[in-house]
Enzyme design. Structure first.
Site, PDB file in Angstrom:
ATOM      1  NE  ARG A  45     -41.219  46.761  58.939  1.00 52.56           N
ATOM      2  CZ  ARG A  45     -40.237  46.759  58.692  1.00 52.56           C
ATOM      3  NH1 ARG A  45     -40.499  47.411  56.720  1.00 52.56           N
ATOM      4  NH2 ARG A  45     -39.442  46.397  58.204  1.00 52.56           N
ATOM      5  CD  GLU A  55     -38.593  29.027  48.924  1.00 53.40           C
ATOM      6  OE1 GLU A  55     -37.928  30.097  48.787  1.00 53.40           O
ATOM      7  OE2 GLU A  55     -38.814  29.250  50.184  1.00 53.40           O
TER       8      GLU A  55
END
Ligand code: FDA
Length: 378
Positions: A176, A311
Site C-alpha cells: 500500500r 503459533e
C-alpha cells in the site's frame, strides 16, 4: 429427523439453523466435545480472557447477505485488526505500506517515489517467468522487502525454502502506497460482543435442532454412522472429503499449527493482538495476545495478567488438525477424483472447508452454506 448435518462449524450450523427455521427437524453431530468447529473459543480459566482455541479468528465481510444473517445471532464490536512484524529487533507495520517502506529504507518517500522504487527493485524478475515462489515474490516487491518480510516467514510456514515452493503459492503481495495499515479491506469488521461460542451456540439454539457431541460419523458403534444412514435421509457432510471415501483417491495434504499458551503476570506483553516474527532465528511465526481483541472488556479482564499464544506451523500428519490445504498437483487431482465419487452419493451434500478442501474464511463458509440451503436443500 429430516436432515443430518455432520460437523458443527459455521457451515454445518448455518445449514442446521436455516433448515430448523424452515420447520425441518435437524440433528447435528460433531466428533469434538464442543460446537463451532475451528471458530470455537473459551475463556482461559484463571483470567477469564477469551482464547480462540484453534487460532485467532477475526470476522470481516463485504457480503451484505452474510452481514445481515450473522447479526441475527450476535452484535459485533468495533475492533479493527492490525498486524505488526518484528524483523532484526525492529517492529514494522503490516501489510507492507508506506510506513513499512519508509522505516525499512530510513527514508521519507512520497507515495509516487515509493512506487517507483518498488517498481525498479521488482524489475529483477518477470513474475510471468518466475520459476519458484522466491522469484515471483521478488518480481512483485523487490529483493530487500522480500528478504526482510517474506522469505523466512514463508519458510517457517511451509518448512520449505521458498526457492523450492511453486510460484503459484502466491498470486499477489499487497503493497500500500499510503499509511493505511488496516489488515482487512472489507466493508464490515468486528468481533462478536459475547464471544464466538455464545454466537455459535445461539445458532444451534432451536427446538428443531438436536446436537450430539463426541460423535464421529465413522464410528459404527454409534447409531448415526455413515454405513447406517447414507441413503436414508439427506446428509450435509462437512468433514474431510478424503476420509468420507476411505482415502481411496489418496490422502489430501494439509498444514497444521501448534499453539503454546502462557498466562503471564504482566498487564500488557506486546501492546497489540498479533505480532509476527519475520526472521528465521525465531522458531514461531507469531504471538497472539488475546486481551487486545477486546479492549472494551478492560473492566472485566485482570489488569495485571495476560494470555499469550505462540503459533508454530508444520505439515500435518493424519492425527493432526488439518488447517490449511497444501494444494499440491497430487492434491488437486485427488479433489477432482473425489468430486466424481460424490456424484454417486445419493442425497449427500459436501460443504465447508474440509468437505471441499478449500481455505474458507468464516464469511465464505457461511455464505456458501446459505447458497447450498437456498439452491439445493430448500
Ligand atoms: P470447521 O472446521 O470449523 O468445522 C468442521 C467440523 O466438522 C468440526 O467441528 C469437526 O470436528 C467436524 N467433523 C469433522 N469430521 C467429523 C466426523 N467424522 N464426524 C463428526 N464431525 C466431524 N476465518 C476468518 O474469517 N477469519 C479469521 O481470522 C480466521 N482465522 C483462522 C485461523 C486458523 C488457524 C484457521 C485454521 C482458520 C481460520 N479461519 C478464519 C477460517 C475459519 O476457521 C473457517 O471459515 C471455518 O472454520 C469454516 O467452518 P466449517 O464449518 O467449514 O469447518
Amino acid at each position: 429427523m429430516d436432515l443430518l448435518v455432520v460437523g458443527s462449524g459455521f457451515f454445518g450450523l448455518t445449514i442446521a439453523e436455516r433448515a430448523a427455521a424452515a420447520g425441518r427437524r435437524v440433528t447435528v453431530i460433531d466428533r469434538r466435545h464442543h460446537v463451532g468447529g475451528n471458530a470455537y473459543s473459551e475463556n482461559e480459566r484463571s483470567t477469564g480472557i477469551e482464547v480462540h482455541r484453534y487460532g485467532a479468528h477475526l470476522f470481516h465481510t463485504s457480503n451484505a447477505t452474510v452481514w445481515e444473517y450473522v447479526n441475527r445471532f450476535t452484535a459485533f464490536t468495533s475492533y479493527v485488526h492490525r498486524v505488526y512484524t518484528t524483523h532484526k529487533g525492529q517492529v514494522f507495520p503490516l501489510p507492507i505500506n508506506l510506513g513499512t517502506i519508509n522505516q525499512f529504507f530510513q527514508a521519507a518517500y512520497s507515495p509516487s517515489e515509493a512506487r517507483a522504487l518498488i517498481h525498479e527493485l521488482a524489475g529483477e524478475f518477470d513474475t510471468k517467468e518466475a520459476q519458484n515462489l522466491e522469484e515471483k515474490a521478488i518480481g512483485l516487491i523487490g529483493r530487500p522487502l522480500y528478504e526482510a518480510f517474506i522469505r523466512d516467514y514463508t519458510a517457517k510456514q511451509w518448512q520449505t525454502d521458498p526457492k523450492n515452493l511453486p510460484a503459484e503459492v502466491i498470486s499477489r503481495l499487497p503493497v500500500r502506497y499510503n499509511y493505511d495499515n488496516r489488515y482487512f479491506n472489507d466493508t464490515w469488521e468486528g468481533l462478536p460482543v459475547d464471544g464466538y461460542t455464545a454466537w455459535l451456540e445461539r445458532m444451534a439454539d432451536h427446538p428443531n435442532i438436536e446436537v450430539k457431541l463426541n460423535t464421529d460419523f465413522f464410528d459404527e458403534s454409534q447409531p448415526l454412522n455413515k454405513k447406517a444412514v447414507v441413503g436414508q435421509l439427506p446428509i450435509v457432510y462437512t468433514g474431510p472429503v478424503d476420509r468420507y471415501f476411505d482415502n481411496s483417491a489418496g490422502e489430501l495434504s494439509w498444514r497444521t499449527l501448534d499453539f503454546t499458551e502462557e498466562v503471564l503476570d504482566v498487564a500488557d506483553f506486546q501492546g497489540t493482538s498479533v505480532m509476527n516474527y519475520a526472521d528465521a532465528d525465531v522458531p514461531f511465526t507469531r504471538i497472539h495476545e488475546f486481551k487486545h481483541f477486546h479492549p472494551e472488556r478492560a473492566d472485566r479482564y485482570p489488569a495485571d495478567k495476560t494470555v499469550i499464544m505462540r503459533e508454530f506451523s508444520r505439515f500435518a500428519t493424519r492425527d493432526d488438525e488439518p488447517y490449511y490445504p497444501v494444494n499440491t498437483p497430487e492434491d488437486r487431482a485427488g479433489v477432482l477424483a473425489y468430486r466424481e465419487l460424490q456424484k454417486g452419493e445419493r442425497d449427500v451434500f459436501f460443504g465447508g472447508r474440509l468437505g471441499t478442501y478449500q481455505y474458507l474464511d468464516m464469511h465464505m463458509a457461511i455464505g456458501s452454506a446459505l447458497s447450498m440451503w437456498q439452491n439445493q436443500l430448500n
